[in-house]
Design a protein around this motif. Structure first.
Motif, PDB file in Angstrom:
ATOM      1  N   MET A 104       0.773  -1.268   0.087  1.00 57.13           N
ATOM      2  CA  MET A 104      -0.043  -0.093  -0.044  1.00 57.13           C
ATOM      3  C   MET A 104       0.900   1.391  -0.012  1.00 57.13           C
ATOM      4  O   MET A 104       1.955   1.402   0.980  1.00 57.13           O
ATOM      5  CB  MET A 104      -0.835  -0.142   1.263  1.00 57.13           C
ATOM      6  N   ASP A 105       0.742   2.145  -0.972  1.00 58.73           N
ATOM      7  CA  ASP A 105       1.525   3.427  -0.958  1.00 58.73           C
ATOM      8  C   ASP A 105       0.652   4.512  -0.273  1.00 58.73           C
ATOM      9  O   ASP A 105      -0.453   4.131   0.308  1.00 58.73           O
ATOM     10  CB  ASP A 105       1.929   3.825  -2.211  1.00 58.73           C
ATOM     11  N   ILE A 106       0.837   5.647  -0.681  1.00 61.53           N
ATOM     12  CA  ILE A 106       0.194   6.902   0.096  1.00 61.53           C
ATOM     13  C   ILE A 106      -1.203   6.977  -0.466  1.00 61.53           C
ATOM     14  O   ILE A 106      -2.061   7.247   0.449  1.00 61.53           O
ATOM     15  CB  ILE A 106       1.109   8.219  -0.473  1.00 61.53           C
ATOM     16  N   ALA A 107      -1.558   6.088  -1.336  1.00 61.51           N
ATOM     17  CA  ALA A 107      -3.010   5.974  -1.840  1.00 61.51           C
ATOM     18  C   ALA A 107      -3.992   5.540  -0.854  1.00 61.51           C
ATOM     19  O   ALA A 107      -5.039   5.806  -0.361  1.00 61.51           O
ATOM     20  CB  ALA A 107      -3.182   5.313  -3.086  1.00 61.51           C
ATOM     21  N   GLY A 108      -3.239   4.547  -0.082  1.00 62.35           N
ATOM     22  CA  GLY A 108      -3.971   3.836   1.116  1.00 62.35           C
ATOM     23  C   GLY A 108      -4.149   4.780   2.428  1.00 62.35           C
ATOM     24  O   GLY A 108      -5.186   4.762   3.003  1.00 62.35           O
ATOM     25  N   LEU A 109      -3.165   5.641   2.504  1.00 62.70           N
ATOM     26  CA  LEU A 109      -3.554   6.732   3.324  1.00 62.70           C
ATOM     27  C   LEU A 109      -4.770   7.591   3.115  1.00 62.70           C
ATOM     28  O   LEU A 109      -5.502   8.099   4.044  1.00 62.70           O
ATOM     29  CB  LEU A 109      -2.109   7.661   3.719  1.00 62.70           C
ATOM     30  N   HIS A 110      -4.623   8.034   1.771  1.00 58.60           N
ATOM     31  CA  HIS A 110      -6.023   8.851   1.172  1.00 58.60           C
ATOM     32  C   HIS A 110      -6.899   8.054   1.476  1.00 58.60           C
ATOM     33  O   HIS A 110      -8.218   8.669   1.824  1.00 58.60           O
ATOM     34  CB  HIS A 110      -5.564   9.190  -0.078  1.00 58.60           C
ATOM     35  N   LEU A 111      -7.267   6.795   1.146  1.00 53.23           N
ATOM     36  CA  LEU A 111      -8.306   5.903   1.350  1.00 53.23           C
ATOM     37  C   LEU A 111      -8.898   6.028   2.700  1.00 53.23           C
ATOM     38  O   LEU A 111     -10.034   6.291   2.961  1.00 53.23           O
ATOM     39  CB  LEU A 111      -8.141   4.551   0.810  1.00 53.23           C
ATOM     40  N   LEU A 112      -7.887   5.693   3.599  1.00 52.33           N
ATOM     41  CA  LEU A 112      -8.430   5.321   4.978  1.00 52.33           C
ATOM     42  C   LEU A 112      -8.466   6.695   5.904  1.00 52.33           C
ATOM     43  O   LEU A 112      -9.239   6.664   6.757  1.00 52.33           O
ATOM     44  CB  LEU A 112      -7.273   4.462   5.711  1.00 52.33           C
ATOM     45  N   PHE A 113      -7.885   7.859   5.454  1.00 56.55           N
ATOM     46  CA  PHE A 113      -7.795   9.038   6.209  1.00 56.55           C
ATOM     47  C   PHE A 113      -8.346  10.263   5.435  1.00 56.55           C
ATOM     48  O   PHE A 113      -8.664  11.249   6.127  1.00 56.55           O
ATOM     49  CB  PHE A 113      -6.183   9.424   6.856  1.00 56.55           C
ATOM     50  N   GLY A 114      -8.490  10.112   4.293  1.00 56.95           N
ATOM     51  CA  GLY A 114      -8.844  11.122   3.439  1.00 56.95           C
ATOM     52  C   GLY A 114     -10.291  11.636   3.253  1.00 56.95           C
ATOM     53  O   GLY A 114     -11.107  10.978   4.063  1.00 56.95           O
ATOM     54  N   PRO A 115     -10.829  12.637   2.304  1.00 59.82           N
ATOM     55  CA  PRO A 115     -12.202  13.095   2.267  1.00 59.82           C
ATOM     56  C   PRO A 115     -12.946  11.551   2.031  1.00 59.82           C
ATOM     57  O   PRO A 115     -12.605  10.653   1.441  1.00 59.82           O
ATOM     58  CB  PRO A 115     -12.279  13.780   1.245  1.00 59.82           C
ATOM     59  N   GLY A 116     -14.017  11.310   2.670  1.00 52.09           N
ATOM     60  CA  GLY A 116     -14.949  10.415   2.367  1.00 52.09           C
ATOM     61  C   GLY A 116     -14.843   9.141   3.282  1.00 52.09           C
ATOM     62  O   GLY A 116     -15.385   8.073   3.393  1.00 52.09           O
ATOM     63  N   SER A 117     -13.594   9.321   4.346  1.00 52.24           N
ATOM     64  CA  SER A 117     -13.577   8.459   5.355  1.00 52.24           C
ATOM     65  C   SER A 117     -13.974   8.791   6.580  1.00 52.24           C
ATOM     66  O   SER A 117     -13.766   8.293   7.568  1.00 52.24           O
ATOM     67  CB  SER A 117     -11.968   8.108   5.465  1.00 52.24           C
TER      68      SER A 117
END
Length: 114
Positions: free
Chosen positions: A52-65
């Motif tokens: 998992m790269d930074i996209a995983g951080l966006h998925l789990l902590f970004g908008p929509g989470s």
């Protein structure tokens, strides 16, 4: 990327199979966005996610989470766990693992690094 979503009452389990990178981010977000309104708990099962790269951080902590769902993560393999721990160490206020990993005590209750 293959994504399996399982519903059980107010709980949804989303199980991606493959690496989480920016190419995988749109279908993963679409899987979460497609959940019915009665779903209040989302569990990301990452047992088949070796990287998992930074996209995983966006998925789990970004908008929509945010507040629509209680979000947890299970099945973390070494590299995704390392990424989450590194992010939390760098900025614990933004990357609050206690929210994702219910067995992790809040930062204020963890012993300081030696």
């Amino acid at each position: 990327m293959n994504i399996i979503t399982t519903l059980d009452g107010p709980t949804a389990r989303i199980s991606p199979r493959g690496e989480i990178d920016f190419d995988a981010l749109p279908p993963l977000r679409a899987a979460a966005d497609a959940l019915p309104p009665q779903v209040t708990d989302v569990q990301w099962d990452l047992s088949h996610t070796p990287f998992m790269d930074i996209a995983g951080l966006h998925l789990l902590f970004g908008p929509g989470s945010g507040p629509r769902h209680r979000t947890t993560v299970t099945g973390l393999r070494d590299q995704p766990l390392w990424l989450l721990l590194t992010a939390a160490d760098a900025n614990p206020a933004v990357f609050d693992l206690a929210r994702l990993l219910p067995d992790v005590p809040p930062a204020r209750f963890r012993p300081a690094a030696a």
